[in-house]
Design an enzyme around this catalytic site. Structure first.
Site, PDB file in Angstrom:
ATOM      1  N   THR A  45       0.832  -1.206   0.000  1.00  0.00           N
ATOM      2  CA  THR A  45       0.000   0.000   0.000  1.00  0.00           C
ATOM      3  C   THR A  45       0.864   1.253   0.000  1.00  0.00           C
ATOM      4  O   THR A  45       1.970   1.264   0.544  1.00  0.00           O
ATOM      5  CB  THR A  45      -0.899   0.062   1.263  1.00  0.00           C
ATOM      6  OG1 THR A  45      -0.067  -0.110   2.417  1.00  0.00           O
ATOM      7  CG2 THR A  45      -1.961  -1.026   1.238  1.00  0.00           C
ATOM      8  N   ILE A  46       0.336   2.307  -0.608  1.00  0.00           N
ATOM      9  CA  ILE A  46       0.929   3.637  -0.445  1.00  0.00           C
ATOM     10  C   ILE A  46       0.428   4.130   0.906  1.00  0.00           C
ATOM     11  O   ILE A  46      -0.751   4.017   1.215  1.00  0.00           O
ATOM     12  CB  ILE A  46       0.545   4.601  -1.598  1.00  0.00           C
ATOM     13  CG1 ILE A  46       1.058   6.028  -1.323  1.00  0.00           C
ATOM     14  CG2 ILE A  46      -0.960   4.631  -1.863  1.00  0.00           C
ATOM     15  CD1 ILE A  46       0.869   7.003  -2.512  1.00  0.00           C
ATOM     16  N   SER A  47       1.327   4.607   1.736  1.00  0.00           N
ATOM     17  CA  SER A  47       0.949   5.045   3.081  1.00  0.00           C
ATOM     18  C   SER A  47      -0.047   6.198   3.016  1.00  0.00           C
ATOM     19  O   SER A  47      -0.121   6.925   2.023  1.00  0.00           O
ATOM     20  CB  SER A  47       2.181   5.512   3.857  1.00  0.00           C
ATOM     21  OG  SER A  47       3.098   4.462   3.985  1.00  0.00           O
ATOM     22  N   HIS A  52       3.056   9.942   5.701  1.00  0.00           N
ATOM     23  CA  HIS A  52       4.123  10.580   4.916  1.00  0.00           C
ATOM     24  C   HIS A  52       4.505  11.922   5.541  1.00  0.00           C
ATOM     25  O   HIS A  52       5.683  12.281   5.591  1.00  0.00           O
ATOM     26  CB  HIS A  52       3.669  10.779   3.468  1.00  0.00           C
ATOM     27  CG  HIS A  52       3.728   9.520   2.664  1.00  0.00           C
ATOM     28  ND1 HIS A  52       2.909   9.299   1.580  1.00  0.00           N
ATOM     29  CD2 HIS A  52       4.498   8.421   2.780  1.00  0.00           C
ATOM     30  CE1 HIS A  52       3.192   8.105   1.070  1.00  0.00           C
ATOM     31  NE2 HIS A  52       4.143   7.558   1.776  1.00  0.00           N
ATOM     32  N   SER A 100       5.037   3.035  -4.397  1.00  0.00           N
ATOM     33  CA  SER A 100       4.361   3.845  -5.413  1.00  0.00           C
ATOM     34  C   SER A 100       5.292   4.902  -5.999  1.00  0.00           C
ATOM     35  O   SER A 100       5.036   5.431  -7.077  1.00  0.00           O
ATOM     36  CB  SER A 100       3.156   4.554  -4.789  1.00  0.00           C
ATOM     37  OG  SER A 100       3.604   5.502  -3.832  1.00  0.00           O
ATOM     38  N   ASP A 131      13.420  -0.711  -3.808  1.00  0.00           N
ATOM     39  CA  ASP A 131      12.333  -1.618  -3.436  1.00  0.00           C
ATOM     40  C   ASP A 131      12.750  -3.028  -3.819  1.00  0.00           C
ATOM     41  O   ASP A 131      13.472  -3.238  -4.794  1.00  0.00           O
ATOM     42  CB  ASP A 131      11.027  -1.247  -4.134  1.00  0.00           C
ATOM     43  CG  ASP A 131       9.812  -1.728  -3.335  1.00  0.00           C
ATOM     44  OD1 ASP A 131       9.132  -0.887  -2.711  1.00  0.00           O
ATOM     45  OD2 ASP A 131       9.551  -2.961  -3.327  1.00  0.00           O
ATOM     46  N   ASP A 163      17.483  -4.301  -1.387  1.00  0.00           N
ATOM     47  CA  ASP A 163      16.938  -4.847  -0.151  1.00  0.00           C
ATOM     48  C   ASP A 163      17.299  -3.931   1.010  1.00  0.00           C
ATOM     49  O   ASP A 163      18.477  -3.686   1.273  1.00  0.00           O
ATOM     50  CB  ASP A 163      17.535  -6.241   0.080  1.00  0.00           C
ATOM     51  CG  ASP A 163      17.002  -6.899   1.348  1.00  0.00           C
ATOM     52  OD1 ASP A 163      16.336  -6.220   2.158  1.00  0.00           O
ATOM     53  OD2 ASP A 163      17.257  -8.104   1.524  1.00  0.00           O
ATOM     54  N   GLY A 164      16.252  -3.446   1.681  1.00  0.00           N
ATOM     55  CA  GLY A 164      16.456  -2.511   2.782  1.00  0.00           C
ATOM     56  C   GLY A 164      17.331  -3.041   3.904  1.00  0.00           C
ATOM     57  O   GLY A 164      17.986  -2.260   4.594  1.00  0.00           O
TER      58      GLY A 164
HETATM   59  N1  SAH Z   1       6.686   4.441   0.754  1.00  0.00           N
HETATM   60  C1  SAH Z   1       5.848   3.567  -0.040  1.00  0.00           C
HETATM   61  C2  SAH Z   1       5.435   2.393   0.816  1.00  0.00           C
HETATM   62  C3  SAH Z   1       5.053   1.199   0.045  1.00  0.00           C
HETATM   63  S1  SAH Z   1       4.597  -0.217   1.026  1.00  0.00           S
HETATM   64  C4  SAH Z   1       4.629   4.310  -0.513  1.00  0.00           C
HETATM   65  O1  SAH Z   1       4.116   5.129   0.248  1.00  0.00           O
HETATM   66  O2  SAH Z   1       4.204   4.111  -1.635  1.00  0.00           O
HETATM   67  C5  SAH Z   1       6.141  -0.895   1.523  1.00  0.00           C
HETATM   68  C6  SAH Z   1       7.117  -1.171   0.442  1.00  0.00           C
HETATM   69  O3  SAH Z   1       8.256  -1.778   1.022  1.00  0.00           O
HETATM   70  C7  SAH Z   1       6.620  -2.131  -0.638  1.00  0.00           C
HETATM   71  O4  SAH Z   1       6.782  -1.506  -1.873  1.00  0.00           O
HETATM   72  C8  SAH Z   1       7.520  -3.359  -0.478  1.00  0.00           C
HETATM   73  O5  SAH Z   1       7.790  -4.011  -1.702  1.00  0.00           O
HETATM   74  C9  SAH Z   1       8.774  -2.736   0.114  1.00  0.00           C
HETATM   75  N2  SAH Z   1       9.646  -3.648   0.834  1.00  0.00           N
HETATM   76  C10 SAH Z   1       9.312  -4.646   1.692  1.00  0.00           C
HETATM   77  N3  SAH Z   1      10.404  -5.270   2.160  1.00  0.00           N
HETATM   78  C11 SAH Z   1      11.476  -4.658   1.585  1.00  0.00           C
HETATM   79  C12 SAH Z   1      12.893  -4.822   1.674  1.00  0.00           C
HETATM   80  N4  SAH Z   1      13.455  -5.766   2.429  1.00  0.00           N
HETATM   81  N5  SAH Z   1      13.691  -3.987   0.960  1.00  0.00           N
HETATM   82  C13 SAH Z   1      13.153  -3.018   0.173  1.00  0.00           C
HETATM   83  N6  SAH Z   1      11.832  -2.801   0.049  1.00  0.00           N
HETATM   84  C14 SAH Z   1      10.993  -3.614   0.751  1.00  0.00           C
END
Ligand code: SAH
Length: 250
Positions: A45-47, A52, A100, A131, A163-164
């Site tokens: 989801t978009i937050s 934000h 998003s 992402d 990857d975060g």
């Molecule tokens: N800031 C975005 C939030 C999207 S939801 C918005 O407002 O549109 C969370 C996002 O985190 C998703 O797109 C998901 O794919 C991503 N995500 C989940 N685990 C992740 C990881 N380990 N590394 C990078 N992105 C990740």
């Protein structure tokens, strides 16, 4: 368009959010201006706009502080010495889980290197969105292209798969890091990518479907190895985010 009861406190955050039209970042533009999360596919989801806003408000004082330091060093150096390279005077921001692309674009507006310029009193800079889901990397790129493509051409914003849990070591350290998904524990590698003297991260932490809180993490000092004492961690508020997943990405 957005009536965000008291959450947007500062003019720069308000200005940044006004410069990015949320309608270009949601599946159903009819819901673009409601203060609620919206689906962006892939169970993500978009937050909601108020989340934000919270995140941006937490990051703004740090960006302001570093901008002031850049601007003062320029005045002090004058013409007598080698000017600091352009790169050194730029803010660097990492947006983990760009989804998003909306927040990545809003962060980009704050530090715009293009013709609109950064929003006062900030310096220009670069925003890196990552992402883990390739389709969402494509989606953020697609959404930003609609009306914010100048952020790409000016080199302000870039998005890539990442990857975060690992962050983006090749581009760090970052003056600010935003994490858009909930980590079950604090991610040390990511914390070590904060600028050592006052870099700030906003991150939700907590197990999936359990209590999660949004934290502000500030790196206080330099060190070669992760040490929790080198960070100031503040609990901001209770939240509900999708999980920061563990991927098999190299
Ligand atoms: N800031 C975005 C939030 C999207 S939801 C918005 O407002 O549109 C969370 C996002 O985190 C998703 O797109 C998901 O794919 C991503 N995500 C989940 N685990 C992740 C990881 N380990 N590394 C990078 N992105 C990740």
């Amino acid at each position: 368009k957005l009536t965000l009861a008291g959450i947007i406190k500062s003019t720069p955050v308000k200005e940044a959010l006004l410069r990015v039209d949320r309608a270009n970042y949601v599946e159903n533009p009819a819901n673009a201006y409601s203060d609620a999360p919206q689906s962006i596919g892939y169970a993500q989801t978009i937050s909601a706009p108020h989340m934000h806003s919270h995140a941006l408000e937490e990051i703004l004082p740090t960006l302001t502080k570093f901008s002031r330091e850049f601007q003062q060093s320029e005045i002090m150096l004058g013409e007598s010495r080698e000017p600091a390279s352009e790169e050194e005077k730029e803010l660097k921001i990492l947006d983990v889980g760009c989804g998003s692309g909306y927040l990545t674009a809003a962060l980009g507006r704050l530090v715009d290197r293009g013709t609109q310029g950064p929003i006062h009193p900030l310096s220009k800079g670069r925003v890196f969105g990552i992402d883990v889901i390739p389709e969402l990397v494509t989606l953020s790129r697609h959404n930003i292209m609609k009306a914010d493509s100048d952020l790409f051409t000016s080199g302000t914003v870039s998005v890539a798969r990442g990857d975060g849990w690992n962050g983006l070591p090749s581009e760090g350290p970052f003056h600010a890091i935003h994490v858009g998904a909930a980590a079950e524990t604090f991610p040390p590698s990511l914390m070590m990518q904060l600028y050592p003297h006052g870099g700030v991260m906003v991150i939700p932490v907590g197990a999936n479907n359990s209590i999660q809180n949004l934290y502000r993490v500030e790196r206080l000092r330099d060190s070669d190895h992760y040490n929790r004492d080198d960070f100031r961690i503040q609990n901001l508020l209770g939240v509900r985010y999708v999980p920061l997943v563990h991927s098999k990405m190299p």
